[in-house]
Design a protein around this motif. Structure first.
Motif, PDB file in Angstrom:
ATOM      1  N   TYR A   1      62.337  82.590  31.470  1.00 51.64           N
ATOM      2  CA  TYR A   1      63.259  82.452  30.343  1.00 51.64           C
ATOM      3  C   TYR A   1      63.185  81.056  29.736  1.00 51.64           C
ATOM      4  O   TYR A   1      63.403  80.879  28.538  1.00 51.64           O
ATOM      5  CB  TYR A   1      64.694  82.794  30.762  1.00 51.64           C
ATOM      6  CG  TYR A   1      65.128  82.234  32.097  1.00 51.64           C
ATOM      7  CD1 TYR A   1      65.699  80.979  32.206  1.00 51.64           C
ATOM      8  CD2 TYR A   1      64.963  82.983  33.262  1.00 51.64           C
ATOM      9  CE1 TYR A   1      66.096  80.465  33.429  1.00 51.64           C
ATOM     10  CE2 TYR A   1      65.360  82.492  34.504  1.00 51.64           C
ATOM     11  CZ  TYR A   1      65.921  81.228  34.582  1.00 51.64           C
ATOM     12  OH  TYR A   1      66.305  80.719  35.787  1.00 51.64           O
ATOM     13  N   TYR A   2      62.846  80.042  30.544  1.00 55.18           N
ATOM     14  CA  TYR A   2      62.658  78.712  29.978  1.00 55.18           C
ATOM     15  C   TYR A   2      61.278  78.583  29.331  1.00 55.18           C
ATOM     16  O   TYR A   2      61.079  77.755  28.447  1.00 55.18           O
ATOM     17  CB  TYR A   2      62.852  77.640  31.040  1.00 55.18           C
ATOM     18  CG  TYR A   2      64.303  77.441  31.438  1.00 55.18           C
ATOM     19  CD1 TYR A   2      65.317  77.559  30.490  1.00 55.18           C
ATOM     20  CD2 TYR A   2      64.666  77.143  32.744  1.00 55.18           C
ATOM     21  CE1 TYR A   2      66.643  77.391  30.834  1.00 55.18           C
ATOM     22  CE2 TYR A   2      65.996  76.974  33.106  1.00 55.18           C
ATOM     23  CZ  TYR A   2      66.981  77.100  32.138  1.00 55.18           C
ATOM     24  OH  TYR A   2      68.298  76.934  32.484  1.00 55.18           O
TER      25      TYR A   2
ATOM     26  N   THR B   1      62.052  79.623  26.023  1.00 57.39           N
ATOM     27  CA  THR B   1      62.735  78.515  25.353  1.00 57.39           C
ATOM     28  C   THR B   1      61.743  77.450  24.916  1.00 57.39           C
ATOM     29  O   THR B   1      61.915  76.818  23.863  1.00 57.39           O
ATOM     30  CB  THR B   1      63.780  77.892  26.298  1.00 57.39           C
ATOM     31  OG1 THR B   1      64.635  78.911  26.800  1.00 57.39           O
ATOM     32  CG2 THR B   1      64.620  76.851  25.581  1.00 57.39           C
TER      33      THR B   1
ATOM     34  N   ASP C   1      68.144  74.563  29.785  1.00 58.84           N
ATOM     35  CA  ASP C   1      69.558  74.899  29.855  1.00 58.84           C
ATOM     36  C   ASP C   1      69.785  76.155  29.021  1.00 58.84           C
ATOM     37  O   ASP C   1      69.090  76.379  28.014  1.00 58.84           O
ATOM     38  CB  ASP C   1      70.409  73.739  29.316  1.00 58.84           C
ATOM     39  CG  ASP C   1      71.892  74.027  29.367  1.00 58.84           C
ATOM     40  OD1 ASP C   1      72.478  73.865  30.446  1.00 58.84           O
ATOM     41  OD2 ASP C   1      72.452  74.415  28.326  1.00 58.84           O
ATOM     42  N   PHE C   2      70.749  76.965  29.437  1.00 60.29           N
ATOM     43  CA  PHE C   2      71.020  78.214  28.731  1.00 60.29           C
ATOM     44  C   PHE C   2      71.347  77.958  27.263  1.00 60.29           C
ATOM     45  O   PHE C   2      70.966  78.740  26.379  1.00 60.29           O
ATOM     46  CB  PHE C   2      72.178  78.955  29.406  1.00 60.29           C
ATOM     47  CG  PHE C   2      72.647  80.151  28.634  1.00 60.29           C
ATOM     48  CD1 PHE C   2      71.913  81.330  28.637  1.00 60.29           C
ATOM     49  CD2 PHE C   2      73.812  80.105  27.876  1.00 60.29           C
ATOM     50  CE1 PHE C   2      72.338  82.433  27.913  1.00 60.29           C
ATOM     51  CE2 PHE C   2      74.242  81.205  27.150  1.00 60.29           C
ATOM     52  CZ  PHE C   2      73.504  82.373  27.170  1.00 60.29           C
TER      53      PHE C   2
ATOM     54  N   ILE D   1      68.544  78.103  24.844  1.00 61.78           N
ATOM     55  CA  ILE D   1      67.933  79.395  24.553  1.00 61.78           C
ATOM     56  C   ILE D   1      68.435  79.929  23.217  1.00 61.78           C
ATOM     57  O   ILE D   1      67.690  80.531  22.445  1.00 61.78           O
ATOM     58  CB  ILE D   1      68.222  80.396  25.690  1.00 61.78           C
ATOM     59  CG1 ILE D   1      67.625  79.898  27.011  1.00 61.78           C
ATOM     60  CG2 ILE D   1      67.686  81.786  25.350  1.00 61.78           C
ATOM     61  CD1 ILE D   1      67.933  80.782  28.204  1.00 61.78           C
TER      62      ILE D   1
END
Length: 656
Positions: free
Chosen positions: A82-83, A86, A167-168, A171
Motif C-alpha cells: 500500500y505504500y 503511495t 503514513d495512511f 495515501i
C-alpha cells in the motif's frame, strides 16, 4: 514493456490534447458545430490514455520494476504494497502524472456532465481545458518523465519512499488536494469561455458554480488531511505551522471561498460579473503558483519536492502565460462583463462583497508572508523569516469582521434591507452568543484567555445567528415541515457556516489551553499534566517491515482511575538513514492526549514530550462540516436543470 506502454500513452495524450485545444475553439469561432462536436470524444479519450499511463506506473511500483528510475528512487522491495502505491505520487514525476490524471479527469467530467450547456460554450470550455492540458502534458513528457529507464545498469533494490510519506494520510491526502487544485481549472475555463463569447448571465453562473463547489470541497478535505497528517507524523503536536507549502494550498482555498459566494451573487442577482471572472482567474493562477513553489526548489519545506531549476522555470513560464494571457483577455473584453443590477448600501450583496474583501486580504497576507522572504534573499538583502506570530496576529484581526458579516449575511435581503426589523432578533442573537461564550469559558480556570473568549464569541455569534435564521425561515414557511422546502444550497450554506464556527472555536481553544511538557523518564516513572498522569510502563525494540526503532507503552490515569493506553514509536529507516516519530494520540471530542517518544538517554531513560490539547478535533471536524456543506449544495436540483436558452449559439453569437 509496461513502462514503454505508459510512455506511449502519454505521447498520444499530448497529441489528443493539442487537437482538443485547437478544433473546438476554431469551431466556436467560426460557429461550426462539426469541430465542436469532436471535443467530447477527445476529452474522454484523453482521460482513458492518461489512465493507461497512470496504471502502467502503478504496475511498475507494485512489481518492483527497478529498471524504472522513478521506482528505483522512491520505492523498495521491503516497502508494504500500500505504500508502494503511495510512492506512485510520492515523487515529483509521479505526482505530476497524478496531476495530469486529475486534469484529464476533470476535462472528461465536463464533457460528460455538461449537456445543459450551449454547444458552442461547451466547445470553448473544453478548448481552454485542452490548452491547459497541453502545457502539463508537455511538462510531464519533456521535463518530468515518470517512465525514464535506468538501463542498461539498474539497482537490485530501491532507495525507499521518504519515511514522512509512509503514513495512511499520504495515501488519500495528495489525490484529494490535487483534485481541488486542478478542479479550479474548470472554473478558469468557464470564465475564459465567457470572456471569449461575451455572454455573462445567471445561467453561466449556475453552470460554473457546481464545478467550483466540487473543487473547493476536494481542496478543503485535502488541506484538512494535510493538517491531520502533520499533527500525527511530525511529532510536534501542531496542526498548522504556516509552512510555505501549506500556504500554497491555503491561498487558492481562500480565493475559491470568495469565488463560491461571488458566483451566488452573480447567479441570483446578475451582478458581480467582473469580480467573479477575476476570482476564477485568481483561484487557478494561485493553484499554478502552488505547483511552482512546491516544485521549483525555491522553498525549503518538508512538503516540497526537491527538483532542478529548469523545471521551475518551465512552470514559471507557464504560470506567466496563463495569468498574463487571461488578464489581457479580460482587459480587452471587460466591457462585456459589466453588471447592471442596483443595490443599496445595506444589502446582502454588499455584505458578501465585504467578506470577499476580507478573504482576499487574507490571501494577500499569506502571499506576501510566503514570498517576501524569497524576494528579500534573491535581492541580496539577506535571509529573513516570517513566522507563525505574524500570520496569527493578522488573521486574528481579519477573523473578527469576517465572522460578524458571516453571521449577519443570511438575515439581510437582496437589493435593500431596512435595519429596524433586524434590531430585535440580532440583539437577541448577540446576547445569546455572549452568554454562551462566557458560560463555556467559565469552565476553565485561567487568568488570561482573551483569544479563547474572542473565538468563543465569534463562533457562538455565527452559530446562534445561523440557527436563528433557520428558526425564522421555519416561522415564515409555516413550521418545521416548511424547512424541507428550502433549497439544498441553503442547507449547504448553513452547514458551511456552522463548520466555520466550529473551526474558529477549535483554533481559539487549542491555542489558549494547550499545555505541553518535555520530560526525561525511566520505566516506571510518571508525570502529571493538566490533571492527567502519564506512566511509562515499558520501552522495547521495534521491528517493522522496512524499519526498526523503539516503542514506548504508557498508561494514562485521571482521578486515580486508568483512562487509556498509549503506544508511541521512534522509527529508524535504514535505507534512507532517517528517524521518524510516530506519536501516540488518545482522541476525544473535547481533548487529545498526545505523546511523542524522543531519543534514548543515559540511565537508561528516554526523552518524551507530553501534550494535552483541548478541542483540537474541532478544527478538523469543522473542516469536514464545511466540506459536507459543499456536498449538500452540489445536490441542489437547480444544477441539473437545463437552462432556458437555446442549446446552441448562432454563428453571430460565436463572433460576439
Amino acid at each position: 514493456m509496461i513502462a514503454e506502454l505508459g510512455h506511449l500513452a502519454l505521447c498520444f495524450a499530448l497529441a489528443i490534447a493539442l487537437v482538443l485545444a485547437i478544433f473546438p475553439l476554431y469551431g466556436s469561432y467560426k460557429g461550426a458545430a462539426g469541430p465542436v462536436l469532436l471535443a467530447r470524444p477527445l476529452a474522454i479519450l484523453l482521460f482513458l490514455l492518461t489512465s493507461v499511463a497512470f496504471g502502467a506506473l502503478c504496475y511498475s511500483f507494485w512489481s518492483n520494476d527497478f529498471t524504472v528510475l522513478n521506482v528505483a528512487s522512491n520505492s523498495n522491495s521491503m516497502l508494504p504494497w500500500y505504500y508502494r502505491m503511495t510512492a506512485v505520487w510520492g515523487s515529483h514525476e509521479g505526482s505530476m502524472l497524478l496531476w495530469v490524471l486529475m486534469l484529464s479527469g476533470w476535462t472528461a467530467a465536463v464533457a460528460l456532465l455538461s449537456n445543459s450547456l450551449p454547444l458552442i460554450l461547451q466547445g470553448r470550455i473544453l478548448g481552454v481545458l485542452g490548452i491547459i492540458n497541453v502545457g502539463f502534458y508537455g511538462f510531464v513528457l519533456f521535463m518530468s518523465n515518470p517512465f525514464e529507464r535506468t538501463l542498461p545498469f539498474f539497482p537490485v533494490d530501491g532507495r525507499d519512499l521518504n519515511p514522512l510519506l509512509q503514513d495512511f494520510g499520504m495515501i488519500i491526502h495528495p489525490p484529494l488536494l490535487y483534485m481541488g487544485y486542478v478542479g479550479f481549472a474548470v472554473s478558469f475555463a468557464f470564465a475564459i469561455a465567457a470572456l471569449l463569447g461575451g455572454r455573462f448571465d445567471s445561467n453561466w453562473a449556475r453552470w460554473a458554480r457546481p464545478w467550483t463547489l466540487a473543487a473547493w470541497l476536494f481542496l478543503t478535505l485535502g488541506i484538512m488531511l494535510g493538517s491531520w497528517w502533520a499533527y500525527l507524523e511530525l511529532g510536534w503536536g501542531g496542526w498548522w505551522f504556516w509552512d510555505p507549502v501549506e500556504n500554497a494550498s491555503l491561498m487558492p482555498w481562500l480565493v475559491g471561498t470568495a469565488l463560491i459566494h461571488s458566483l451566488a451573487v452573480t447567479e441570483k442577482r446578475g451582478t458581480f460579473k467582473s469580480w467573479t471572472v477575476l476570482l476564477a482567474i485568481a483561484a487557478f493562477s494561485l493553484s499554478l503558483l502552488g505547483a511552482f513553489l512546491v516544485r521549483s526548489g525555491v522553498l525549503v519545506s518538508v512538503h516540497a519536492f526537491a527538483t532542478d531549476p529548469s523545471r521551475g522555470l518551465f512552470l514559471l513560464f507557464f504560470l506567466l502565460v496563463v495569468v498574463g494571457g487571461s488578464l489581457l483577455l479580460y482587459g480587452v473584453r471587460m466591457h462585456a462583463v459589466r453588471s447592471q443590477a442596483r443595490y443599496q448600501l445595506f444589502s446582502r450583496e454588499v455584505l458578501l462583497w465585504g467578506n470577499n474583501i476580507f478573504l482576499l486580504t487574507a490571501t494577500l497576507v499569506v502571499f506576501l508572508g510566503t514570498l517576501y522572504p524569497l524576494f528579500h534573499k534573491e535581492l541580496g538583502l539577506g535571509s529573513i523569516s516570517i513566522g507563525e506570530p505574524f500570520f496569527n496576529s493578522i488573521f486574528q484581526y481579519l477573523a473578527i469582521p469576517f465572522a460578524l458579516l458571516l453571521g449577519l449575511g443570511p438575515w439581510v435581503r437582496w437589493k435593500q434591507q431596512q435595519w429596524q426589523p433586524l434590531l430585535q432578533p440580532l440583539s437577541m442573537v448577540l446576547v445569546a452568543a455572549l452568554v454562551l461564550a462566557v458560560g463555556v469559558l467559565s469552565l476553565y480556570q485561567t487568568p488570561s484567555a482573551n483569544l479563547a473568549l474572542l473565538g468563543l464569541i465569534l463562533g457562538a455569534w455565527v452559530t446562534v445567528s445561523t440557527v436563528g435564521e433557520i428558526q425564522q425561515k421555519a416561522v415564515q414557511l409555516g413550521g418545521v415541515p416548511g424547512l424541507f422546502k428550502l433549497q439544498a444550497s441553503h442547507w449547504g450554506m448553513v452547514l458551511g457556516h456552522l463548520g466555520f464556527a466550529m473551526l474558529v472555536v477549535g483554533i481559539a481553544m487549542t491555542k489558549t489551553f494547550s499545555v505541553e511538557k518535555d520530560v526525561r523518564m525511566k520505566i516506571g516513572d510518571s508525570v502529571e499534566l493538566n490533571g492527567y498522569t502519564f506512566l511509562l510502563s515499558d520501552v522495547y525494540a521495534l521491528n517493522g517491515p522496512n524499519y526498526g526503532g523503539q516503542a514506548a507503552e504508557l498508561e494514562v490515569f485521571a482521578h486515580g482511575e486508568k483512562l487509556t493506553h498509549l503506544h508511541a514509536e521512534k522509527r529508524f529507516y535504514p535505507v534512507t538513514r532517517s528517524v521518524m516519530t510516530e506519536a501516540a494520540v488518545d482522541a476525544r471530542l473535547s481533548r487529545d492526549l498526545y505523546v511523542a517518544l524522543g531519543e534514548e538517554l543515559s540511565g537508561p531513560s528516554w526523552a518524551l514530550r507530553v501534550y494535552v490539547k483541548p478541542y483540537v478535533r474541532w478544527i478538523w471536524l469543522g473542516a469536514i462540516l464545511m466540506a459536507l456543506g459543499g456536498l449538500v449544495s452540489l445536490s441542489d436540483k437547480r444544477y441539473r436543470r437545463k437552462a432556458k436558452v437555446a442549446v446552441a449559439e448562432t454563428g453571430a453569437d460565436a463572433h460576439a
